[in-house]
Design a protein around this motif. Structure first.
Motif, short mmCIF file in Angstrom:
data_model
loop_
_atom_site.label_atom_id
_atom_site.label_comp_id
_atom_site.label_asym_id
_atom_site.label_seq_id
_atom_site.Cartn_x
_atom_site.Cartn_y
_atom_site.Cartn_z
N SER A 1 0.83 -1.22 0.00
CA SER A 1 0.00 0.00 0.00
C SER A 1 0.86 1.26 0.00
CB SER A 1 -0.91 0.03 1.23
OG SER A 1 -0.15 0.31 2.39
N GLU B 1 -2.45 -1.21 5.28
CA GLU B 1 -2.81 -2.61 5.55
C GLU B 1 -3.21 -2.80 7.02
OE1 GLU B 1 -0.08 -1.76 3.85
OE2 GLU B 1 0.19 -3.08 2.10
N PRO C 1 -3.88 5.42 0.05
CA PRO C 1 -3.26 5.06 1.33
C PRO C 1 -2.71 6.28 2.06
CG PRO C 1 -2.64 3.49 -0.38
CD PRO C 1 -3.36 4.61 -1.07
N GLY D 1 -5.75 -0.97 0.32
CA GLY D 1 -4.35 -0.95 -0.11
C GLY D 1 -3.84 -2.30 -0.57
#
Ligand code: FES
Length: 969
Positions: A38, A79, A107, A225
């Protein structure tokens, strides 16, 4: 020598991890190497911010800090935000509001917002924009992102915001008053995000899925992500490709010696022009046969701009690849250069393409790649008879696309000895066809995969890396990854054609009777899109007001600068910038109301577009007339929402340092290329009554996967979630020309609708068999069921199971292709409100409003995102963005520090209103929306600038220096 690795221990997403990192490695590189995909890379100097992660709760640019310094730190990547299946409220809000387009910046934006909300659950609009300011977004205009953070804050405060949607209103008739929601008057001067407002004609048919603010089908994976982009993919033995570029703007390579580079341990291949066959090509991804000239080869013995290709290497690490590039010895014979297109046409100018094997250049000795002439009516006579003749010259700059995901490509051999090209492209099928002769492989041995794309805007409608990457895989038999640096995006990819636009317009009474447009297009060192961009400019620039006597003359010229190519707006925005200013100049001169003058002359329903046959796209076109237009209503609504006339009156005679101005422009675009663009779609029914939609159409973040699925779902009477979309893979999806020319909704959508209608007929036929009902056409398909007039029904799942396993067994599946003899223009009215600091020349844009007719709006949220994003790119074009070169052709601003694109905190109020019309040739009445959004901002700001100061400025960008100089002239 690379230094030995050291171990660090950090808490990453609440998990203790030990990472082995090299002393110089950035946190960004270390995190990506550890599969935290991500975290994105978008620049070379920390200016773009897409690499932002949280370190001990604070947003930091992970490219700017070393991984070795992270020992003991708590790091959060995207994440780490969702737990099990539960998304963080920010992820939910970004999905629901349409804040995610390509998702490449998502992200960083979400993490930046999280850092804000962790200590402030009641942020103001300014605080949110400040928090988002560090992470650039090139797709969205930041409107929905700010909205998303506000909604997430509300959720975190324990509130339950209402479902996110647009505002729907009935379009009043001409004699009815117009009721606008109060917020759209912007009387409080705020820039709080407003949902899009959609006006619908009373007689427009009702739909179930089309027209609804469905969440993008790819939103969740982007919000989480997940590894969905080209570079989020690793292969055993993958080597790193790198490109050596020219330091000179024009030079012949006298000697090139790669022996030292080849001898460097870890280097697997070095290729120069001496190592590959010389095969001419054109890099623009266009339909077969591509327009001339074929003026490029993969690696040449001559360079024509700083950043031109010289050699490529493949090595085991990016560091070794960089060292290898430095070891390649090149002796150049430096040649005279020309960077000005008008000088390039002089007899004495250096000849940029003097090679004997390029065909299709109009006049190589004068660097004129194309000379175009087209005429309708009797222009000379019309000018002679006109009461007034006006002229104006306008200049537009080179603009860079700045998609935040750079060009990136991975090539490898698969288990069947076929070459796979996984690439960030808008045109997978064109790439497969174009690359084949350059690497001496038949098309059948090449597979092109297009994963999610981090923006393109036209720059990925080109073959930029694919041939070089593939040649390295052929040379090494190993997987190769190549990616441009941000500097290379500026020096070695494509940009918007800079134009010099000279209009001459004849007027009698309040009618435009004649127009002449002489256009000079600067195509840089190569002629990719040289013909088509400038032809489109001529056509749109002379059709908006469609005079019966019109002449277009154009010279497209080589210079020793990076090649121009396709860019959202595609010539139309440049020429409409010129004509819109001149039309207002004329109205002012003649004492006419500007909107009345434009209304009296703009193209109207039923009118033939006079130049449509003479000016196709790269060839003769087809006769076209206008079948739908909401321009009249767009202007009416915009004038009311901005209180235009009253503000204009109040601005008269204003004095003082700060002067206000309001401006308007009207624009039109197209929907695909008439009689050329073709798209196909395949639909396949599954056991549970769901469908796979396989499309070659290429979603760059625009939301096209979603709206194409909405079209299929509408026909099939199913919810959107029953359509599983896959795009694009040349092995598995049917042909589509790709994402360009504003064609996806109109052309690809037409193919999806046709395929869905075929599937519908098959379902009804099978259901009739199951129900023992004689006439399938009397059955109704709705709510995942087929219902007979007598009330009996079967579900789609029952139809699927029966057709696959029981009666008259067959796969319910259809493929349909679509082309159109038309390219129906969306139309729009663009408004801009500004304050000019007459001492510094600084323009503060307070509001942008676009009122758009794009036919039926398939998805109001994704469509609004397109308009907001387009206006934002256009704001950069109008105020700050210009690629600059010195007299030696050296770039002066090839980075995101010196080349300024709009950031969240700098954005004005950015509002979108749709006026729905029913385009008879479009799927469910739709036209395009992606490109028209960029066409009107610059002329609207020019109009506002004149309203504020009385000065016409005929060259963008309106930098403070330029405005100040113009005001003091
Ligand atoms: Fe922000 Fe594409 S969505 S860069």
């Amino acid at each position: 020598m690379e230094s030995p690795n050291v171990e660090i221990t950090a808490t990453i997403n609440n998990v203790h991890r030990t990472l082995s990192v090299s002393p110089d490695e950035s946190l960004l590189a270390a995190l990506r190497r550890a599969s935290y995909f991500s975290v994105k890379a978008g620049c070379d100097d920390g200016s773009c911010g897409v690499c932002i992660v949280l370190v001990n709760g604070k947003p930091v640019r992970s490219c700017k800090i070393k991984a070795v310094d992270m020992n003991g730190a708590a790091i959060t990547t995207l994440e780490g935000l969702s737990q099990d299946d539960n998304l963080h409220p920010l992820q939910v809000a970004f999905m629901n509001t349409g804040a995610i387009q390509c998702g490449f910046c998502t992200p960083a934006q979400i993490l930046s917002a999280k850092a804000l909300l962790d200590h402030n659950l009641n942020p103001t609009d300014d605080e949110i924009r400040k928090a988002l300011n560090g992470a650039l977004c090139r797709c969205t205009g930041y409107v929905r992102g700010v909205d998303a953070v506000q909604r997430a804050a509300a959720m975190l405060r324990g509130e339950k915001p209402a479902p996110y949607t647009h505002i729907a209103q009935i379009l009043p008739e001409e004699d009815e008053s117009l009721d606008l929601p109060e917020a759209f008057y912007r009387r409080d001067g705020s820039r709080n995000p407003l949902p899009p407002l959609v006006f619908t004609p009373r007689d427009m048919s009702q739909t179930q899925v089309v027209g609804k603010p469905e969440i993008k089908v790819d939103a969740r994976k982007l919000a989480e992500g997940r590894p969905v982009f080209t570079d989020d993919f690793r292969l055993e033995g993958m080597l790193y490709g790198a490109l050596l570029t020219s330091p000179h703007a024009h030079a012949r390579i006298l000697r090139i010696d790669a022996s030292k580079a080849r001898a460097l341990p870890g280097v697997h291949a070095v290729l120069t022009h001496e190592d590959i066959p010389r095969i001419k090509y054109a890099s623009g991804g266009q339909s077969y046969p591509q327009p001339p000239p074929y003026d490029q080869v993969s690696l040449d013995d001559k360079v024509r701009h700083v950043g031109d290709r010289v050699a490529v290497v493949a090595a085991e690490t990016p560091g070794i690849a960089k060292q290898a590039l430095a070891l390649i010895e090149v002796d150049y014979e430096v040649l005279p250069i020309v960077v000005d297109p008008e000088q390039a046409m002089q007899e004495s100018a250096p000849v940029i393409h003097d090679e004997p094997d390029t065909e299709g250049i109009h006049d190589a000795q004068r660097n004129i790649v194309h000379h175009i002439e087209a005429e309708v009516g009797n222009v000379n006579q019309a000018f002679a008879e006109a009461e007034h003749v006006f002229e104006g010259t306008y200049r537009t700059p080179r603009q860079q696309h700045v998609h935040l995901e750079p060009h990136v490509c991975i090539t490898y051999w698969d288990e069947d000895d076929r070459l796979v090209i996984r690439t960030s492209t808008q045109v997978p099928f064109h790439i497969r066809r174009m690359v084949a002769p350059l690497i001496d492989l038949p098309v059948k041995r090449i597979r092109v995969i297009k994963p999610r794309i981090g923006g393109g805007f036209g720059n990925k409608q080109e073959m930029i890396l694919e041939d070089l990457c593939a040649l390295l895989t052929l040379a090494t038999r190993q997987p190769i990854r190549m990616e441009y640096t941000r500097t290379q995006e500026f020096t070695s990819s494509r940009n918007r054609h800079a134009n010099i636009i000279h209009y001459k317009v004849g007027v009698t009474g309040d009618r435009v009777t004649a127009a002449n447009l002489y256009l000079i297009g600067d195509t840089g060192a190569y002629g990719a899109h040289a013909l088509t961009v400038n032809m489109v400019g001529g056509f749109k620039g002379l059709t908006l007001y469609n005079p019966p006597n019109a002449r277009f003359v154009c010279d497209v010229v080589y210079t020793n600068t990076p090649p121009a190519g396709a860019f959202r707006g595609y010539g139309a925005m440049q020429c409409q910038y010129g004509i819109e200013i001149l039309m207002e100049e004329i109205a002012t001169e003649l004492g006419l109301n500007v909107s009345d003058f434009k209304r009296n002359n703009w193209l109207k329903i039923g009118e033939n577009m006079h130049l449509s046959k003479a000016l196709g796209e790269g060839r003769e076109g087809t006769e076209q007339s206008l079948l739908s237009s909401g321009l009249e209503q767009c202007v009416r609504i915009g004038l009311q929402a901005t209180d235009f006339e009253a503000k204009r009156r109040s601005h008269r005679g204003q004095r003082g340092r700060y002067c206000r101005g309001i401006g308007m422009a009207v624009v039109m675009h197209g929907s695909g290329i008439a009689d050329l663009d073709m798209a196909a779609a395949t639909l396949k029914m599954n056991d549970d009554g769901s469908f796979n939609l396989l499309i070659g159409a290429t979603d760059l973040g625009t939301g096209s996967d979603t709206i194409l699925a909405q079209i299929a779902a509408e026909v099939l009477g199913i919810p959107l979630k029953d359509v599983i979309v896959y795009s694009s893979d040349t092995d598995f999806t049917p042909f589509d020309k790709g994402a360009y020319a504003s064609s996806t909704t109109y052309i690809s959508g037409g193919a999806v609708r046709k395929a869905a209608l075929q599937i519908k007929a098959m379902i009804l036929e099978h259901a009739a068999l199951m129900l023992d009902y004689p006439e399938p056409s009397n059955l109704k398909l709705e709510d995942r069921r087929v219902i007979a007039p007598d009330g009996r029904l079967v579900t789609l799942s029952e139809v699927a199971l029966s057709s696959l396993h029981q009666q008259n067994q067959h796969q319910i599946m259809a493929t349909a292709s679509h082309t159109s003899p038309l390219s129906p223009p969306p139309t729009a009215a663009q408004f801009a409100e500004i304050v000019v600091d007459t001492e510094t020349g600084h323009i503060d844009v307070e509001r942008l409003l676009m009122v758009v007719d794009c036919g039926r709006v398939i998805n109001p949220i994704t469509a609004a995102g397109q308009v907001e994003g387009g206006m934002t790119q256009a704001l950069g074009f109008a105020l700050t963005e210009e690629m600059l070169f010195d007299q030696d052709g050296q770039p002066l601003n090839p980075n995101l520090v010196k080349y300024h694109i709009p950031r969240a905190a700098e954005m004005p109020a950015t509002d979108v209103i749709f006026v729905q019309t029913n385009e008879p040739s479009g799927p469910f009445g739709a036209k395009s929306v992606a490109e028209i959004s960029i066409d009107g901002v610059a002329p609207a700001i020019a109009s506002a600038l004149h309203d504020a100061t009385g000065v016409w400025m005929r060259e963008v960008p309106y930098t403070s220096e330029r405005v100040k100089a113009a005001l003091h002239e």
